[in-house]
Design an enzyme around this catalytic site. Structure first.
Site, PDB file in Angstrom:
ATOM      1  N   ALA A 101      56.904  48.570  32.777  1.00 40.31           N
ATOM      2  CA  ALA A 101      57.171  48.540  34.219  1.00 40.31           C
ATOM      3  C   ALA A 101      56.798  47.152  34.739  1.00 40.31           C
ATOM      4  CB  ALA A 101      56.347  49.601  34.931  1.00 40.31           C
ATOM      5  N   LYS A 102      57.157  46.853  35.928  1.00 42.40           N
ATOM      6  CA  LYS A 102      56.734  45.608  36.577  1.00 42.40           C
ATOM      7  C   LYS A 102      56.919  45.783  38.070  1.00 42.40           C
ATOM      8  CE  LYS A 102      55.403  41.412  35.228  1.00 42.40           C
ATOM      9  NZ  LYS A 102      54.621  41.104  34.008  1.00 42.40           N
ATOM     10  N   GLY A 103      56.187  44.995  38.852  1.00 46.00           N
ATOM     11  CA  GLY A 103      56.353  45.124  40.291  1.00 46.00           C
ATOM     12  C   GLY A 103      55.897  43.870  40.986  1.00 46.00           C
TER      13      GLY A 103
END
Ligand code: NAD
Length: 410
Positions: A101-103
């Site tokens: 994931a990444k944000g």
């Protein structure tokens, strides 16, 4: 070529090698969930700013999703999606039980006061708290965020869900963080460089190394390499390069950097070079540890080091990568080379879940074990199929995610 195009290109090459059908390719490339949120923040001067925040959860076939939070003015959905995908392959290649994931938030963190940074962090979590959690998606620091931001995020998330420090990693050591997290990526680069050297039948003391970037990753890598008897002849930071053909005194360089707020500007015991020239030095090993895209088609002819360890994310553009491969340069790819950080993040999560703290020796020992196993697997895959280490790393990662997906049942 943008970061996400490079990731997709390497994915496609590995998928071709694995003869994946189109439906599996589509499934593996499509993120499970993409969230874009409004982050309204009151600035210190009373002005109301509306920022955009993102969380992309790419794949959870192998476990809860994992990836950093970036506060930077370049953050957009495309970038976050590419980085989330990369995290899926990175966690898979080192075989830790996570997805990717990444944000982030589209804001220049350097333009914010500490209180503004705290308000951005808390407001962002107000908007995404219900999609992250210790069993679903565990964020970590990235560009523009740090241990203090992780502490605020944990505190804000716990207001909704109750005590659970495993919701985020990269926390301060005093607040459920892991010993050895700060050094982990650079240390991992050092461990893997040593493994590579051994496999190539070379000796550390006959290996001259140039390192571009002397921040968290570059400085810890330099420290471990110097301790392991490598001859680090050049380092650089944004102020330029510092070269000593007989070998730099790394403890002295580290002290200088500490005494000068992390900068090497004015370091006296070396010749000055440009950041471009450091990539072109006559050395056996080159470690780009600063930013992406520094080795490209226009300078690759002058990059002569026979071994390159990609400590930064994407330091070699794909067109240059192809030329290096044809020339026989050995490239240790970023998804393996800089995976030490996410590995120790995993150890932090494990400790939080066990309510048990590990000492630094244990963290280092376990890191060595995870990375050594991953390196051997990638090396063997590459030897067996006569493919580059990069392709081998992607093949192993994608195969693992593919199996997990099939075993769970779509
Ligand atoms: P950092 O900000 O601590 O250090 C970056 C270093 O690069 C500094 O010395 C800076 O002066 C130098 N630099 C910046 N721009 C430069 C340029 N144009 N030319 C030469 N030097 C330049 O960052 P970091 O945490 O050490 O990360 C370095 C790289 O490693 C990044 O690509 C990052 O994405 C990647 N990475 C970091 C981690 C981690 O745990 N920190 C994990 C995985 C990947």
């Amino acid at each position: 070529m943008k970061a996400f195009e490079a990731t997709e290109l390497y994915f496609t090459r590995a998928a071709d090698h694995l003869q994946l059908d189109d439906s599996m390719r589509k499934l593996l490339l499509t993120p499970k969930r993409q969230v874009q949120v409004q982050v309204p923040v009151e600035m210190d001067n009373g002005e109301l700013k509306t920022l955009l925040g993102y969380r992309v959860q790419h794949d959870d076939a192998r476990g809860p999703m994992k990836g950093g939070l970036r506060f930077h003015s370049d953050v957009d959905l495309d970038e976050v999606r590419a980085l989330a995908t990369l995290m899926t392959w990175k966690t898979a290649v080192v075989d830790i039980p996570y997805g990717g994931a990444k944000g982030g938030v589209n804001v220049d963190s350097r333009s914010l006061s500490v209180r503004e940074l705290e308000r951005v962090s808390r407001k962002f979590i107000d908007q995404i708290h219900d999609v992250i959690g210790p069993d679903t998606d565990i964020p970590a620091p990235d560009m523009g965020t740090n241990a203090e931001v992780m502490a605020w995020i944990r505190n804000q998330w716990e207001k909704y869900h109750g005590f659970n420090p495993a919701v985020i990693t990269g926390k301060p050591v005093e607040l459920y963080g892991a010993k050895g997290r700060e050094e982990a990526t650079g240390r991992g680069v050092g461990i893997l460089s040593f493994k590579l050297l051994r496999r190539l039948g070379r000796n550390p003391h006959e290996t001259r190394v140039a390192i571009q970037g002397f921040g968290n990753v570059g400085s810890h890598a330099a420290k471990l390499l110097a301790e392991s008897d490598f001859n680090v002849v050049a380092v650089s930071d944004i102020s330029g390069g510092y070269y000593q053909p007989d070998g730099l005194d790394i403890p002295d360089v580290l002290r200088y950097s500490l005494d000068h707020q992390g900068s090497l500007e004015g370091y006296p015991h070396a010749q000055r070079l440009s950041n471009e020239a450091i990539l072109e030095l006559d050395v056996e090993m080159l470690i780009p540890a600063a930013v992406g895209g520094v080795i490209h088609k226009d300078n690759v002819a002058r990059v002569t080091a026979p071994m390159i360890v990609e400590a930064a994310n994407g330091p070699i553009n794909p067109d240059a990568d192809e030329i290096l491969e044809q020339r026989g340069t050995i490239v240790l790819p970023d998804i393996l080379a800089n995976a030490g950080g996410v590995t120790v993040s995993y150890f932090e999560w494990v400790q939080n879940r066990q309510h048990y703290k590990w000492g630094l020796d244990r963290v280092r020992q376990e890191l060595d074990s995870v990375l050594s196993t991953a390196f051997e697997e990638v090396w063997q895959e590459s030897q067996q199929h006569k493919i580059s280490l990069r392709l081998a790393a992607y093949v192993i990662a994608i195969r693992r995610v593919c199996y997990a997906t099939k075993l769970s049942g779509v």
